[in-house]
Design a protein around this motif. Structure first.
Motif, mmCIF file in Angstrom:
data_model
loop_
_atom_site.group_PDB
_atom_site.id
_atom_site.type_symbol
_atom_site.label_atom_id
_atom_site.label_comp_id
_atom_site.label_asym_id
_atom_site.label_seq_id
_atom_site.Cartn_x
_atom_site.Cartn_y
_atom_site.Cartn_z
ATOM 1 N N PRO A 117 0.822 -1.218 0.000
ATOM 2 C CA PRO A 117 0.000 0.000 0.000
ATOM 3 C C PRO A 117 0.855 1.268 0.000
ATOM 4 N N TRP A 118 0.260 2.326 -0.526
ATOM 5 C CA TRP A 118 0.798 3.671 -0.341
ATOM 6 C C TRP A 118 0.112 4.288 0.882
ATOM 7 N N THR A 119 0.843 5.116 1.587
ATOM 8 C CA THR A 119 0.297 5.796 2.761
ATOM 9 C C THR A 119 0.365 7.307 2.537
ATOM 10 N N ALA A 120 -0.732 7.980 2.867
ATOM 11 C CA ALA A 120 -0.783 9.438 2.784
ATOM 12 C C ALA A 120 -0.970 9.995 4.194
ATOM 13 N N ILE A 121 -0.063 10.868 4.611
ATOM 14 C CA ILE A 121 -0.116 11.500 5.931
ATOM 15 C C ILE A 121 -0.349 12.990 5.728
ATOM 16 N N ASN A 122 -1.537 13.450 6.106
ATOM 17 C CA ASN A 122 -1.855 14.874 6.021
ATOM 18 C C ASN A 122 -1.356 15.562 7.292
ATOM 19 N N TYR A 123 -0.529 16.581 7.124
ATOM 20 C CA TYR A 123 0.033 17.234 8.305
ATOM 21 C C TYR A 123 0.128 18.741 8.079
ATOM 22 N N MET B 44 9.468 12.894 15.576
ATOM 23 C CA MET B 44 10.110 14.113 15.110
ATOM 24 C C MET B 44 11.612 14.028 15.375
ATOM 25 N N ILE B 45 12.391 14.411 14.385
ATOM 26 C CA ILE B 45 13.851 14.399 14.501
ATOM 27 C C ILE B 45 14.374 15.796 14.817
ATOM 28 N N THR B 46 13.780 16.805 14.237
ATOM 29 C CA THR B 46 14.225 18.188 14.456
ATOM 30 C C THR B 46 13.777 18.679 15.828
ATOM 31 N N PRO B 47 14.692 19.036 16.715
ATOM 32 C CA PRO B 47 14.313 19.474 18.067
ATOM 33 C C PRO B 47 13.436 20.726 18.014
ATOM 34 N N GLY B 48 12.415 20.752 18.871
ATOM 35 C CA GLY B 48 11.569 21.918 18.996
ATOM 36 C C GLY B 48 10.515 22.067 17.923
ATOM 37 N N LEU B 49 10.560 21.258 16.858
ATOM 38 C CA LEU B 49 9.575 21.362 15.778
ATOM 39 C C LEU B 49 8.365 20.499 16.103
ATOM 40 N N THR B 50 7.194 21.013 15.838
ATOM 41 C CA THR B 50 5.958 20.258 16.050
ATOM 42 C C THR B 50 5.147 20.236 14.758
ATOM 43 N N MET B 51 4.325 19.197 14.655
ATOM 44 C CA MET B 51 3.401 19.153 13.528
ATOM 45 C C MET B 51 2.148 18.405 13.947
ATOM 46 N N CYS B 52 1.047 18.795 13.323
ATOM 47 C CA CYS B 52 -0.235 18.150 13.568
ATOM 48 C C CYS B 52 -0.556 17.225 12.411
ATOM 49 N N VAL B 53 -0.908 15.988 12.722
ATOM 50 C CA VAL B 53 -1.342 15.015 11.713
ATOM 51 C C VAL B 53 -2.841 14.863 11.838
ATOM 52 N N ASP B 54 -3.584 15.314 10.840
ATOM 53 C CA ASP B 54 -5.035 15.281 10.975
ATOM 54 C C ASP B 54 -5.679 14.109 10.238
ATOM 55 N N ALA B 55 -4.923 13.383 9.380
ATOM 56 C CA ALA B 55 -5.501 12.231 8.684
ATOM 57 C C ALA B 55 -4.384 11.319 8.197
ATOM 58 N N VAL B 56 -4.628 10.012 8.290
ATOM 59 C CA VAL B 56 -3.715 9.003 7.738
ATOM 60 C C VAL B 56 -4.563 7.991 6.981
ATOM 61 N N SER B 57 -4.236 7.772 5.733
ATOM 62 C CA SER B 57 -4.952 6.783 4.923
ATOM 63 C C SER B 57 -3.949 5.945 4.148
ATOM 64 N N ALA B 58 -4.339 4.724 3.849
ATOM 65 C CA ALA B 58 -3.446 3.801 3.132
ATOM 66 C C ALA B 58 -4.255 2.994 2.131
ATOM 67 N N PRO C 295 0.521 23.344 5.664
ATOM 68 C CA PRO C 295 -0.214 22.099 5.408
ATOM 69 C C PRO C 295 0.325 21.383 4.167
ATOM 70 N N HIS C 296 0.555 20.101 4.297
ATOM 71 C CA HIS C 296 1.050 19.279 3.186
ATOM 72 C C HIS C 296 0.585 17.844 3.372
ATOM 73 N N THR C 297 0.768 17.039 2.331
ATOM 74 C CA THR C 297 0.501 15.596 2.412
ATOM 75 C C THR C 297 1.763 14.862 1.996
ATOM 76 N N TRP C 298 2.215 13.980 2.878
ATOM 77 C CA TRP C 298 3.414 13.196 2.570
ATOM 78 C C TRP C 298 2.984 11.791 2.164
ATOM 79 N N PHE C 299 3.460 11.353 1.012
ATOM 80 C CA PHE C 299 3.126 10.030 0.480
ATOM 81 C C PHE C 299 4.356 9.132 0.547
ATOM 82 N N VAL C 300 4.104 7.844 0.791
ATOM 83 C CA VAL C 300 5.198 6.877 0.762
ATOM 84 C C VAL C 300 4.647 5.510 0.354
ATOM 85 N N ASN C 301 5.437 4.804 -0.446
ATOM 86 C CA ASN C 301 5.123 3.421 -0.797
ATOM 87 C C ASN C 301 5.962 2.520 0.114
#
Length: 599
Positions: free
Chosen positions: A528-534, A578-592, A560-566
């Motif tokens: 599957p491909w996975t889409a992470i909306n963040y 998260m790898i970058t210190p101090g950085l935050t992100m919100c993930v509002d949807a994950v679909s595969a 806002p962006h969508t990251w895709f991965v196979n």
């Protein structure tokens, strides 16, 4: 003493032969000019672009075909203009002109300039038996050089038997080299030409002494090509893996019936007149079985007659035809039929060698081999006063008209916007006008067959477009090529969607601690491909891990962006850290699931 030659009659014969040849070249030029690349053609252009002109590229098999000559021509065409059909069409026309010229040279050299040369020349120029080689570039790169090689080899063998001059032996060696350089089927020219040498060009004698007589009279034109053939077979075994399951089975008699009644029989009548499109634009003969069966019966009766009452020359012609048909049967039944079934015998790309052998056989059963200009021929006006002359002329015209009907009906799908042509050209213009990364997804089957994976991915199929193609297995805001080849925003379908996150305003908050999101594994495809909306407050880096496998890096962008991965298979949960210190992100949807264009 030989009768004097009527120069006017010779000029008329040459004029008619010229008109037949130009007619054959004209329809081939028209057909090629409106065509385009298809299936195996893309494999050739990909290999040529990736490897460049190297020995490795020349010896790279194309779909189990070791064809260094074809690979060299593919490199020339790809270098001249990637996806520029004009270069491929030009190579088609040049190769087909070579076939027609070498065919005429063989006929007039072996049989002299006679009116009876016209029927086999018409057969060569117009018969649609091997029509795939007139439009399908990959098939032409295999078939057309082998056809030319056959005619040149026959001519060289006959001239050697007449003069014993070494230049003919060297030409025979070069012709056989051209045949094997076009592909493994090219080596089959040794069978019909070998029978010609053994039974017609070798002085008569006792049966037990035949091998010695062949070697004594023809050893240069037998030994040198034989050594070349053995060398090619050794090279083929070392470079070309077996493409098919050796344990597979096929119905040989069904293949034979299909071959004779479905393809060869109708084409001998100028058919099949109608075609069945099986993979647009590829078509197979659609003539009624009864027509093919009747033509096959007529051919069988003719062969039987030649054997019983035809004399030595016609018996040799019958043997040449039967051996060629048997070799073709074996090549199809234990080759592509193992993969495609008995219907493989309907593909005209497998019959260019049969067509040229039929040209030789027709000439042998109607004429005695002789030196050129052996005797006088009547003028056309005199010939057409006879019943036989009128029947032959009427038959040639009717056959030509029938062939033209078949040719036009076969060619029209190639001139239309068939799926591969439409997809690739649309993709080129769409990726240029809407640049950006695309998901590296398999193209539709009618564009490139799935059996060619991974060469049916845009990263390889569209490689000749160069930097315009940025195909990835992961990335932000990827687009996809739809079934028409247009670049469109991507989404996920036919899969699973994670439940909403615990934070009403953020979903899942990814900050100092990794978060884990469960997903329903059952509906997921194998890969599957996975889409992470963040949405992220800045740019940085994160990683996602599916179950407990190797992590995938995420290039986090601000906003806002969508990251895709196979990923590497179906999964039950994913972890984002998260790898970058101090950085935050919100993930509002994950679909595969399966990626597709957003409606």
């Amino acid at each position: 003493m030989a009768a004097p030659v009527d120069r006017s009659a010779v000029d008329e014969i040459r004029l008619v032969a010229l008109l037949v040849g130009l007619g054959g070249l004209a329809w081939r030029t028209w057909a090629a000019a409106g065509g385009w690349f298809y299936s195996d053609d893309f494999l050739l252009t990909q290999t040529a672009r990736e490897q460049g002109f190297t020995l490795e590229m020349l010896l790279t098999p194309n779909d189990s075909q070791l064809m260094p000559l074809g690979m060299a021509l593919a490199w020339l065409v790809t270098t001249a203009d990637p996806f520029g059909w004009w270069a491929a069409a030009l190579s088609l026309v040049v190769m087909q002109a070579g076939v027609l010229l070498s065919g005429w040279w063989m006929l007039r050299t072996v049989f002299g300039e006679r009116w009876l040369l016209v029927p086999p020349l018409v057969l060569l120029a117009f018969c649609p038996m091997a029509i795939d080689t007139s439009l399908w570039w990959a098939a032409a790169l295999n078939g057309l050089p082998a056809q030319t090689a056959f005619f040149v080899l026959v001519t060289a063998m006959v001239q050697w038997s007449r003069s014993r001059r070494w230049r003919w032996a060297l030409l025979a060696l070069g012709a056989f080299g051209l045949a094997v350089a076009s592909g493994p089927r090219g080596a089959l020219v040794a069978l019909p030409v070998g029978l010609l040498v053994v039974f017609l060009l070798t002085p008569p004698g006792s049966a037990w002494s035949l091998p010695l007589r062949v070697l004594r009279h023809h050893w240069p034109v037998v030994a040198l090509p034989a050594l070349l053939g053995v060398g090619y077979l050794v090279l083929y075994r070392r470079t070309t893996p077996a493409p098919l399951d050796a344990d597979a089975e096929t119905e040989v008699l069904t293949v034979l019936w299909t071959m004779l009644t479905g393809t060869i029989g109708p084409s001998l009548l100028g058919g099949p007149w109608t075609w069945d499109v099986i993979a647009d634009p590829i078509s197979t003969p659609g003539a009624p079985t009864a027509v093919g069966a009747a033509a096959t019966l007529g051919l069988a009766v003719a062969v039987g007659w030649w054997v019983v009452r035809g004399g030595r020359r016609r018996r040799v012609a019958a043997a040449i035809l039967v051996v060629q048909l048997a070799a073709t049967l074996v090549a199809i039944a234990f080759g592509r039929a193992l993969q495609l079934g008995t219907g493989a015998a309907l593909n005209t790309r497998y019959y260019p060698d049969v067509l040229v052998v039929l040209v030789l056989v027709l000439a042998l059963v109607t004429m005695e081999p002789s030196a050129p200009r052996r005797a006088a021929e009547p003028r056309a006006a005199v010939l057409l006063r006879t019943v036989r002359g009128r029947l032959v002329a009427a038959g040639a015209v009717a056959f030509t008209v029938s062939c033209v009907i078949s040719i036009v009906s076969y060619t029209l799908p190639w001139h239309a916007g068939f799926p591969a042509r439409s997809f690739v050209t649309t993709a080129g213009s769409s990726l240029t006008s809407t640049p950006g990364p695309i998901a590296d997804l398999e193209v539709p089957p009618l564009v490139q067959l799935p059996i060619h994976f991974p060469r049916n991915l845009p990263s390889q199929l569209l490689a000749p477009y160069g930097d315009a193609v940025d195909a990835r297995l992961s990335g932000n805001d990827l687009r996809v090529l739809d079934d028409q080849g247009s670049s469109r925003p991507a989404g996920i379908r036919l899969g699973s969607r994670a439940t909403d996150g615990p934070d009403e305003d953020c979903g899942w908050l990814v900050a100092d601690e990794p978060i884990t999101i469960e997903i329903d594994r059952d509906p997921l495809p194998v890969f599957p491909w996975t889409a992470i909306n963040y949405a992220a407050g800045g740019r940085g880096a994160a990683v996602v891990t599916f179950d407990d496998r190797e992590p995938f890096p995420i290039d986090v962008l601000q906003g806002p962006h969508t990251w895709f991965v196979n990923g590497d298979g179906a999964y039950s949960y994913l972890t984002i850290e998260m790898i970058t210190p101090g950085l935050t992100m919100c993930v509002d949807a994950v679909s595969a699931g399966e990626p597709a264009a957003v409606p």
